[in-house]
Design a protein around this motif. Structure first.
Motif, mmCIF file in Angstrom:
data_model
loop_
_atom_site.group_PDB
_atom_site.id
_atom_site.type_symbol
_atom_site.label_atom_id
_atom_site.label_comp_id
_atom_site.label_asym_id
_atom_site.label_seq_id
_atom_site.Cartn_x
_atom_site.Cartn_y
_atom_site.Cartn_z
ATOM 1 N N GLY A 147 42.002 45.270 50.524
ATOM 2 C CA GLY A 147 43.286 44.605 50.416
ATOM 3 C C GLY A 147 43.241 43.214 49.832
ATOM 4 O O GLY A 147 44.244 42.508 49.835
ATOM 5 N N SER A 148 42.071 42.793 49.303
ATOM 6 C CA SER A 148 41.992 41.463 48.709
ATOM 7 C C SER A 148 42.723 41.397 47.370
ATOM 8 O O SER A 148 43.056 40.321 46.890
ATOM 9 C CB SER A 148 40.533 41.069 48.488
ATOM 10 N N GLY A 149 42.965 42.566 46.770
ATOM 11 C CA GLY A 149 43.637 42.607 45.484
ATOM 12 C C GLY A 149 42.711 42.419 44.311
ATOM 13 O O GLY A 149 43.140 42.468 43.165
ATOM 14 N N THR A 180 39.224 49.383 38.940
ATOM 15 C CA THR A 180 40.283 50.061 39.694
ATOM 16 C C THR A 180 40.209 49.840 41.195
ATOM 17 O O THR A 180 41.233 49.656 41.848
ATOM 18 C CB THR A 180 40.244 51.575 39.415
ATOM 19 N N LYS A 181 39.023 49.841 41.788
ATOM 20 C CA LYS A 181 38.906 49.762 43.244
ATOM 21 C C LYS A 181 39.021 48.319 43.715
ATOM 22 O O LYS A 181 38.317 47.442 43.234
ATOM 23 C CB LYS A 181 37.589 50.375 43.700
ATOM 24 N N THR A 182 39.922 48.113 44.678
ATOM 25 C CA THR A 182 40.224 46.748 45.106
ATOM 26 C C THR A 182 39.685 46.403 46.484
ATOM 27 O O THR A 182 39.905 45.292 46.965
ATOM 28 C CB THR A 182 41.745 46.525 45.102
ATOM 29 N N GLY A 183 38.993 47.300 47.137
ATOM 30 C CA GLY A 183 38.422 46.949 48.436
ATOM 31 C C GLY A 183 39.455 46.915 49.532
ATOM 32 O O GLY A 183 40.446 47.634 49.512
ATOM 33 N N VAL A 216 39.464 43.511 41.977
ATOM 34 C CA VAL A 216 38.629 44.633 41.598
ATOM 35 C C VAL A 216 37.174 44.163 41.551
ATOM 36 O O VAL A 216 36.869 42.969 41.559
ATOM 37 C CB VAL A 216 39.054 45.215 40.240
ATOM 38 N N GLY A 217 36.261 45.141 41.461
ATOM 39 C CA GLY A 217 34.844 44.809 41.465
ATOM 40 C C GLY A 217 34.424 43.887 40.335
ATOM 41 O O GLY A 217 33.533 43.055 40.501
ATOM 42 N N GLN A 218 35.063 44.020 39.183
ATOM 43 C CA GLN A 218 34.701 43.180 38.051
ATOM 44 C C GLN A 218 34.925 41.697 38.362
ATOM 45 O O GLN A 218 34.174 40.838 37.897
ATOM 46 C CB GLN A 218 35.508 43.581 36.819
ATOM 47 N N ASP A 219 35.970 41.394 39.162
ATOM 48 C CA ASP A 219 36.230 40.000 39.524
ATOM 49 C C ASP A 219 35.028 39.400 40.254
ATOM 50 O O ASP A 219 34.674 38.236 40.038
ATOM 51 C CB ASP A 219 37.471 39.900 40.417
ATOM 52 N N ILE A 220 34.418 40.199 41.116
ATOM 53 C CA ILE A 220 33.290 39.693 41.903
ATOM 54 C C ILE A 220 32.081 39.460 41.003
ATOM 55 O O ILE A 220 31.376 38.454 41.134
ATOM 56 C CB ILE A 220 32.959 40.678 43.037
ATOM 57 N N LEU A 221 31.822 40.359 40.066
ATOM 58 C CA LEU A 221 30.699 40.175 39.151
ATOM 59 C C LEU A 221 30.928 38.956 38.257
ATOM 60 O O LEU A 221 29.989 38.228 37.933
ATOM 61 C CB LEU A 221 30.496 41.427 38.307
ATOM 62 N N LYS A 222 32.169 38.716 37.864
ATOM 63 C CA LYS A 222 32.471 37.515 37.087
ATOM 64 C C LYS A 222 32.264 36.260 37.934
ATOM 65 O O LYS A 222 31.811 35.223 37.434
ATOM 66 C CB LYS A 222 33.909 37.559 36.561
ATOM 67 N N CYS A 223 32.583 36.364 39.207
ATOM 68 C CA CYS A 223 32.395 35.222 40.100
ATOM 69 C C CYS A 223 30.916 34.872 40.242
ATOM 70 O O CYS A 223 30.541 33.700 40.181
ATOM 71 C CB CYS A 223 32.981 35.523 41.476
#
Length: 477
Positions: A420-422, A415-418, A424-431
């Protein structure tokens, strides 16, 4: 009359010849049928024998991680192999008798080699007509487990401060350690929040193994609280693999557990015109959400080590301290690890793409009317820089052949997008794990591809840890 008798005698001779041909043909047909039937039975026995040996190898490979000494580990592996083979090759299967030879378990430094051999015999049926009495079937199998260096990173931030979540994190984390061999695998343990503490570093190059008992005690004693300064946790994990061990194992892994995206980072920020905060640095914002008023409690929240936190009192109010600019680089570890000095401003390139802009400007708080606007600028810069730095540090690790595995817990990751990058935290862990279903901008098929597992609830933490352990052990073969 004589002609009739000769004809009858010829017919009898022909009948006798036909009988012999029928008998011979019948024997041949029975032999062919017997070959087909007995060969088919032998094929089924061989398939079952292969399956039982493969399963026994897997069981032995898992069991060899248990035990305080090599003798115990070998004994556990042998017992598991025998038990699993017996369970998967039923007694009297198709009338056969099967035996598993004594398993061979060899531990050489960090490599475990397990060899198994099994035999089965079964009485033949129709092939006995050809003089064959017994069919013997045999199979062998070998499993080689590579040596492993693993940096284990656990998030203890304030978002997991309720006792139920703490208990689940402790239980899942200590259980995860049970998957690895205390005499051959090398494991380092650290936890992070506002800073990072290496609880148990790697042993020396000459001494393999790890102290699971001490690590369990450390994990059970964690206090939860603080911000999500993830980049320094990844740096410490990489440093352990790169510098504490100078003779690395064939498989190097970082396992990163967190319930949120990075929101702060350590650096040497300049305070005012000439004063620099003490080494260890600090950041500006400790929240995943931007400030909504000048009274928002967004105190700085990152140090390169939790132990220096109390020494940084002069940096605890960045607005009063008149911080005017972002540092150019992530520099707090430059002296000990120059290769991990990463760019922060004006923009941080990740995988060739300019991602999440970060400007050097950190405006002064000149008046109450401009304070909120200035706070928002500081929030966006720090939040974006934190995310960029974490991904860049993980990319550096993967470029060295290090696998990164990530376990994400809780709804905030979705849910949290930081700033304004759009994302969510899960995207960063996947990265950082470099998985194919993560954001396309950060997936690199040429680098080690790890595993990301999402634990939606506390009940999913243990299964996710089990998934990561299984994947690590699979690539260790």
């Amino acid at each position: 009359m004589k002609t009739l008798k000769r004809t009858m005698r010829a017919q009898k001779r022909q009948q006798g010849s036909v009988s012999i041909l029928v008998a011979l043909s019948l024997a041949a047909l029975l032999g062919v049928a017997g070959l087909a039937i007995d060969a088919g039975m032998g094929y089924m026995i061989k398939a079952r024998l292969d399956s039982a040996v493969d399963g026994a190898l897997i069981a032995a490979g898992q069991a060899v991680t248990r035990g305080a000494s090599q003798a115990e580990q070998i004994s556990n592996a042998t017992t598991a192999a025998n038990a699993f083979f017996a369970a998967n090759y039923p007694t009297g299967f198709l009338g056969s008798t099967a035996t598993l030879s004594a398993p061979s378990v060899k531990i050489d430094k960090g490599t475990v080699t397990i060899d198994l051999a099994a035999q089965a015999s079964v009485p033949l049926t129709l092939m006995q007509i050809q003089g064959f009495k017994v069919l013997n079937v045999a199979t062998t199998g070998e499993a080689i487990r590579r040596d492993l260096d693993l940096s284990f990173v656990i998030d203890v931030t304030s978002s997991m401060s309720d006792t139920t979540t703490q208990a689940a994190v402790r239980s899942g984390s200590t259980g995860f350690l049970n998957n690895f061999n205390t005499s051959t695998d090398r494991v380092s343990l650290m936890h992070f929040a506002t800073g990072t503490v290496v609880d148990v570093p790697f042993k020396s190059d000459q001494t393999r193994g790890f102290d699971r008992t001490t690590m369990t005690t450390k994990i059970n004693g964690y206090s939860f609280g603080g911000n999500t300064a993830s980049v320094d946790a990844i740096w410490n994990a990489k440093y352990q693999l790169d510098h504490v061990i100078t003779q690395p194992s064939s498989l190097r892994v970082i396992v990163f557990f967190s319930d949120g995206a990075p929101n702060s980072f350590a650096a040497n920020f300049t305070k005012g015109a000439t004063t620099t905060c003490a080494t260890g640095g600090y950041t500006i914002v400790s929240s995943d959400s931007p400030p909504t008023s000048t009274s928002s409690n967004n105190n700085p929240g990152a140090f390169n080590n939790m132990s220096v936190q109390n020494q940084q009192a002069s940096c605890h109010d960045p607005y009063a301290d008149n911080v005017t600019s972002m540092p150019a680089t992530y520099d707090v570890h430059a002296a000990s690890d120059a290769s991990s000095t990463l760019p922060i401003t004006p923009a941080s390139p990740i995988a060739g793409t300019l991602t999440r802009p970060v400007t050097s400007s950190m405006p002064n708080v000149a008046s109450s009317s401009s304070k909120l606007a200035n706070m928002l600028i500081k929030y966006q810069n720090v939040n974006n820089a934190s995310r960029n730095l974490m991904e860049m540090m993980a990319a550096k690790a993967r470029a060295e052949g290090i696998y990164v595995f990530a376990l994400g817990y809780g709804p905030s990751l979705l849910t949290k997008t930081g700033a304004g990058s759009g994302e969510v935290g899960q995207d960063i862990l996947k990265c950082i794990a470099n998985v194919a279903d993560g954001p396309s901008r950060c997936y690199d098929s040429k680098q080690p591809v790890g595993v990301y597992c999402y634990a939606a609830t506390i009940n999913d933490i243990k299964p996710c840890y089990a998934q990561l352990a299984s994947a690590i052990l699979r690539i260790a073969k």
